[in-house]
Design an enzyme around this catalytic site. Structure first.
Site, PDB file in Angstrom:
ATOM      1  N   ALA A  85      49.538  -3.774  62.873  1.00 15.84           N
ATOM      2  CA  ALA A  85      50.580  -3.167  63.828  1.00 15.84           C
ATOM      3  C   ALA A  85      49.846  -2.508  64.878  1.00 15.84           C
ATOM      4  CB  ALA A  85      51.390  -2.200  62.784  1.00 15.84           C
ATOM      5  N   HIS A 506      38.356   2.819  52.286  1.00 20.07           N
ATOM      6  CA  HIS A 506      37.454   3.660  53.293  1.00 20.07           C
ATOM      7  C   HIS A 506      36.376   2.872  53.742  1.00 20.07           C
ATOM      8  CE1 HIS A 506      39.060   7.959  52.588  1.00 20.07           C
ATOM      9  NE2 HIS A 506      40.125   6.991  52.807  1.00 20.07           N
ATOM     10  N   HIS A 549      38.623  11.814  54.867  1.00 22.33           N
ATOM     11  CA  HIS A 549      39.306  10.576  55.074  1.00 22.33           C
ATOM     12  C   HIS A 549      39.016  10.102  56.485  1.00 22.33           C
ATOM     13  CE1 HIS A 549      42.212  11.253  51.541  1.00 22.33           C
ATOM     14  NE2 HIS A 549      41.368  12.018  51.565  1.00 22.33           N
TER      15      HIS A 549
HETATM   16  P1  FAD Z   1      42.551  -0.307  62.518  1.00 17.68           P
HETATM   17  O1  FAD Z   1      43.059   1.304  62.849  1.00 17.68           O
HETATM   18  O2  FAD Z   1      42.642  -0.980  61.214  1.00 17.68           O
HETATM   19  O3  FAD Z   1      42.822  -0.842  63.687  1.00 17.68           O
HETATM   20  C1  FAD Z   1      42.251  -2.336  63.896  1.00 17.68           C
HETATM   21  C2  FAD Z   1      43.387  -2.979  64.566  1.00 17.68           C
HETATM   22  O4  FAD Z   1      42.917  -4.105  65.144  1.00 17.68           O
HETATM   23  C3  FAD Z   1      44.544  -3.138  63.881  1.00 17.68           C
HETATM   24  O5  FAD Z   1      45.793  -2.861  64.672  1.00 17.68           O
HETATM   25  C4  FAD Z   1      44.757  -4.835  63.629  1.00 17.68           C
HETATM   26  O6  FAD Z   1      45.920  -5.419  63.461  1.00 17.68           O
HETATM   27  C5  FAD Z   1      43.978  -5.251  64.900  1.00 17.68           C
HETATM   28  N1  FAD Z   1      43.011  -6.489  64.793  1.00 17.68           N
HETATM   29  C6  FAD Z   1      42.487  -6.957  63.818  1.00 17.68           C
HETATM   30  N2  FAD Z   1      41.867  -8.167  63.927  1.00 17.68           N
HETATM   31  C7  FAD Z   1      42.446  -8.662  65.246  1.00 17.68           C
HETATM   32  C8  FAD Z   1      42.323  -9.860  66.132  1.00 17.68           C
HETATM   33  N3  FAD Z   1      41.547 -10.792  65.536  1.00 17.68           N
HETATM   34  N4  FAD Z   1      43.128  -9.633  67.105  1.00 17.68           N
HETATM   35  C9  FAD Z   1      43.890  -8.612  67.685  1.00 17.68           C
HETATM   36  N5  FAD Z   1      43.881  -7.542  66.842  1.00 17.68           N
HETATM   37  C10 FAD Z   1      43.358  -7.490  65.760  1.00 17.68           C
HETATM   38  N6  FAD Z   1      42.474   7.626  56.337  1.00 17.68           N
HETATM   39  C11 FAD Z   1      42.826   8.977  56.486  1.00 17.68           C
HETATM   40  O7  FAD Z   1      42.394   9.636  57.652  1.00 17.68           O
HETATM   41  N7  FAD Z   1      43.823   9.532  55.996  1.00 17.68           N
HETATM   42  C12 FAD Z   1      44.530   8.772  54.675  1.00 17.68           C
HETATM   43  O8  FAD Z   1      45.308   9.270  54.027  1.00 17.68           O
HETATM   44  C13 FAD Z   1      44.066   7.283  54.705  1.00 17.68           C
HETATM   45  N8  FAD Z   1      44.499   6.730  53.636  1.00 17.68           N
HETATM   46  C14 FAD Z   1      44.598   5.462  53.641  1.00 17.68           C
HETATM   47  C15 FAD Z   1      45.292   4.574  52.905  1.00 17.68           C
HETATM   48  C16 FAD Z   1      45.123   3.216  53.077  1.00 17.68           C
HETATM   49  C17 FAD Z   1      46.131   2.306  52.209  1.00 17.68           C
HETATM   50  C18 FAD Z   1      44.195   2.521  53.937  1.00 17.68           C
HETATM   51  C19 FAD Z   1      44.294   0.844  54.198  1.00 17.68           C
HETATM   52  C20 FAD Z   1      43.468   3.325  54.680  1.00 17.68           C
HETATM   53  C21 FAD Z   1      43.562   4.739  54.524  1.00 17.68           C
HETATM   54  N9  FAD Z   1      42.698   5.533  55.312  1.00 17.68           N
HETATM   55  C22 FAD Z   1      43.054   6.905  55.462  1.00 17.68           C
HETATM   56  C23 FAD Z   1      41.542   5.001  56.128  1.00 17.68           C
HETATM   57  C24 FAD Z   1      42.154   4.786  57.693  1.00 17.68           C
HETATM   58  O9  FAD Z   1      43.273   4.966  57.783  1.00 17.68           O
HETATM   59  C25 FAD Z   1      41.160   3.793  58.408  1.00 17.68           C
HETATM   60  O10 FAD Z   1      39.884   3.835  57.964  1.00 17.68           O
HETATM   61  C26 FAD Z   1      41.226   3.797  59.753  1.00 17.68           C
HETATM   62  O11 FAD Z   1      42.665   3.836  60.220  1.00 17.68           O
HETATM   63  C27 FAD Z   1      40.698   2.590  60.560  1.00 17.68           C
HETATM   64  O12 FAD Z   1      40.874   2.721  61.785  1.00 17.68           O
HETATM   65  P2  FAD Z   1      40.103   1.422  62.904  1.00 17.68           P
HETATM   66  O13 FAD Z   1      40.305   1.931  64.102  1.00 17.68           O
HETATM   67  O14 FAD Z   1      38.470   1.329  62.229  1.00 17.68           O
HETATM   68  O15 FAD Z   1      40.808   0.286  62.338  1.00 17.68           O
END
Ligand code: FAD
Length: 570
Positions: A85, A506, A549
């Site tokens: 999303a 994580h 987190h």
């Molecule tokens: P993401 O935020 O996952 O962003 C990646 C984006 O890329 C997504 O929007 C995805 O749709 C998009 N994408 C992927 N592949 C493609 C593609 N091929 N083409 C186009 N778009 C694509 N962290 C906290 O700080 N507090 C919490 O309470 C917490 N609880 C959690 C609970 C759950 C259930 C989960 C799953 C995680 C939790 N975490 C928490 C961890 C944290 O939310 C994540 O580590 C963090 O949001 C990851 O950020 P990111 O920028 O690495 O990736």
């Protein structure tokens, strides 16, 4: 067909990606495209509901990746959740806003990351944050803080939910934790985390909705004409600039399937930034020809940059649960957390445990190197594991997190080891970007991880059985005295831990920021080694697990990365 030319293309409009998009498009002369596989979710109740944790699981906005069967945990596979999303995983997560222990960020500097330490990251934590002061009532209920470590003018709203469990419950839980010797701490986000506290969340208190990356970083700037968002658009790979005279390879765009299912290519004049998350960004590198040449060749992909550690070093934590029946019903938000050091968990056995782990470092390194088919290096892993070991036993940073949720006729604990040694990997299994990857976190590969989890499970039972809770807790529902009797052996505990665990979600380090000779994939500016103009900015670059987190630290890293990008081009 070519539909657009931009200065920067950001792959993934998630937690990190939207920070970058916002900051790079501050300059109206700079054009920025975000390509996001998911949709807008501002009106999705499963996202906005501040008490809705878990509602989005298994729905269309959850990628719900599957791991390979876990060899050290009964060969069961695990569901690896991640948000699909605008806002990424911040739209489905638990909303906890917790940073890291100072010493563990300082340790990044010892991995060849000059200038990355707690002191230099703190300004970025603050820059990202719009801390909402607790109300008088929330203060009475235990919401406390040190304003010196918070930011108040950033994009990301943090603070305490409306409808917190009240003062009496906080006293009860505080007495429970402190009965084990764990001190109360006022501020977990100042770099010193050991203790019991009431943590803040990513929440917009006025609107009473979740504060995800979309709401925080995209909504306020959505009308910028130099910022273009493609939703429901799935990126397959980057394209290479064949005309470049540069000796270092350059990318010039990305290929994706757009919302109508059409194949598109757009161009990047300056850079492509991969922010697709730790379980995607390494795959996009591989599909583009950056990675372990043996793996790429196996799938018929031209090797542009042989960077064997892409997708290695995957680290996650494992979550366990303890459930108790209660004669009292509680309703309200529980944000109670305890952070325990190795001595808090192992008490008089800490010395023995220390010797055992110290004596196992060589073996741990060997196991991890073997599991990587020799991609990782024995001496390097020994060095990395000694840094990890020192954080646990010398710096005594927290090794376990225990959350408690007092609910309707029950009291639920969830817990995880913060600093597992085990390392896994993620790799493509085909050159078709829609084929699921082989995701192997290798949970419980190394015995520290299991012993730590058992020690923490026992601590949960101790908390539930404390004098403070004895008038409230009436029995153990899970794991239950039938399967794990009082004084059960560690073997019995091990069975219960492995039968009942899940991923802690994580995931980190699949494109680690480290010196290249330590197996790093990106440098201190988060630029991919051996490529002129590709960065990875998301959880993939975090080299070691953090005690908090992840989002708090990811927002800070992304703010810093945006500065690094501006420094090169603005
Ligand atoms: P993401 O935020 O996952 O962003 C990646 C984006 O890329 C997504 O929007 C995805 O749709 C998009 N994408 C992927 N592949 C493609 C593609 N091929 N083409 C186009 N778009 C694509 N962290 C906290 O700080 N507090 C919490 O309470 C917490 N609880 C959690 C609970 C759950 C259930 C989960 C799953 C995680 C939790 N975490 C928490 C961890 C944290 O939310 C994540 O580590 C963090 O949001 C990851 O950020 P990111 O920028 O690495 O990736």
């Amino acid at each position: 067909d070519s539909v657009g030319v931009y200065d920067f293309i950001i792959v993934g409009g998630g937690t990190a990606g939207l920070v970058i998009a916002n900051r790079l498009s501050e300059d109206t002369d700079t054009s920025v495209a975000i390509i996001e596989a998911g949709d807008l979710v501002f009106n999705n109740k499963n996202v906005s509901d501040v008490d809705g944790y878990g509602l989005a699981f298994g729905t269309a906005i959850d990628w719900q990746y599957e791991s390979v069967p876990q060899a050290y945990a009964g060969n069961k596979s695990q569901t690896m959740r991640a948000g699909k999303a605008l806002g990424g995983t911040s739209t489905i997560n638990g909303m906890a806003y917790l940073r890291a222990q100072a010493a563990q960020i300082d340790a990044w500097e010892h991995l060849g990351n000059d200038g990355w330490n707690w002191k230099s990251l703190l300004p970025y934590y603050k820059q990202s944050e719009h801390f909402q002061l607790p109300t008088a009532e929330q203060c009475l209920a235990g919401a406390a803080y040190d304003i010196g470590v918070h930011g108040t003018t950033g994009y990301l709203k943090t603070g305490w939910n409306n409808g917190l469990l009240g003062e009496n419950v906080t006293s009860l839980i505080n007495a429970t934790y402190t009965s084990t010797g764990l001190p109360y701490i006022q501020e977990p986000n100042g770099g010193s985390m050991r203790g019991f506290t009431r943590y803040p969340a990513t929440v917009d208190r006025e609107l009473n909705v979740r504060e995800d990356a979309g709401r925080a970083y995209y909504l306020p700037v959505q009308n910028r004409t130099n910022l273009h968002l493609y939703t429901n658009s799935f990126v397959q790979r980057m394209t290479w600039d064949g005309a470049s005279k540069n000796s270092t390879p350059r990318v010039d765009g990305v290929q994706f399937t757009d919302a109508s299912g059409k194949q598109k290519t757009i161009s990047a004049k300056k850079e492509v930034i991969l922010s697709a998350g730790a379980l995607r960004s390494p795959l996009i590198l591989e599909l583009s020809g950056i990675g372990n040449s043996a793996i790429l060749q196996q799938h018929g992909i031209d090797v542009k940059v042989d960077l064997p550690t892409v997708g290695e070093n995957l680290q996650d934590q494992t979550t366990g649960a303890g459930a108790y029946s209660s004669n009292t019903s509680f309703s309200g938000t529980a944000d109670y957390v305890g952070y325990f050091s190795v001595a808090d968990i192992f008490g008089n056995d800490t010395c023995d445990f220390n010797s055992t782990v110290r004596g196992s470092i060589l073996q741990y390194a060997t196991s991890v190197v073997e599991a990587s088919n020799g991609v990782l290096d024995q001496k390097v892993m020994e060095k990395l594991f000694m840094i990890h070991y020192d954080l646990i036993f010398k710096d005594q940073i927290p090794i376990s997190e225990i959350l408690v949720t007092p609910g309707q006729d029950r009291m639920d604990f969830s817990y995880w080891g913060l600093l597992p040694f085990s390392r896994g990997s993620i790799h493509i299994q085909s050159n078709d970007s829609t084929t699921p990857a082989a995701i192997n976190p290798n949970y419980f590969q190394l015995d520290y991880d299991l012993k730590q989890q058992i020690g923490t499970a026992k601590t949960v039972r101790k908390l539930a059985g404390s004098d403070a809770l004895c008038e409230v807790v009436t029995g153990e529902l899970s794991p239950g005295l039938q399967s794990v009797p009082l004084n059960a052996s560690d073997d019995v505990w091990a069975k219960a831990v492995k039968a009942g665990y899940r991923s802690n979600y994580h995931y980190i380090s699949t494109a680690a920021m480290m010196a290249q000779d330590l197996g790093g994939v990106v440098d201190t500016n988060l630029s991919v080694y051996g490529v002129d103009n590709v960065r990875v900015v998301d959880a993939s670059v975090i080299p070691f697990q953090v005690c908090g987190h992840l989002t708090a630290t990811i927002y800070a890293i992304a703010e810093r990365a945006a500065d690094a990008i501006k420094q090169r081009y603005y």
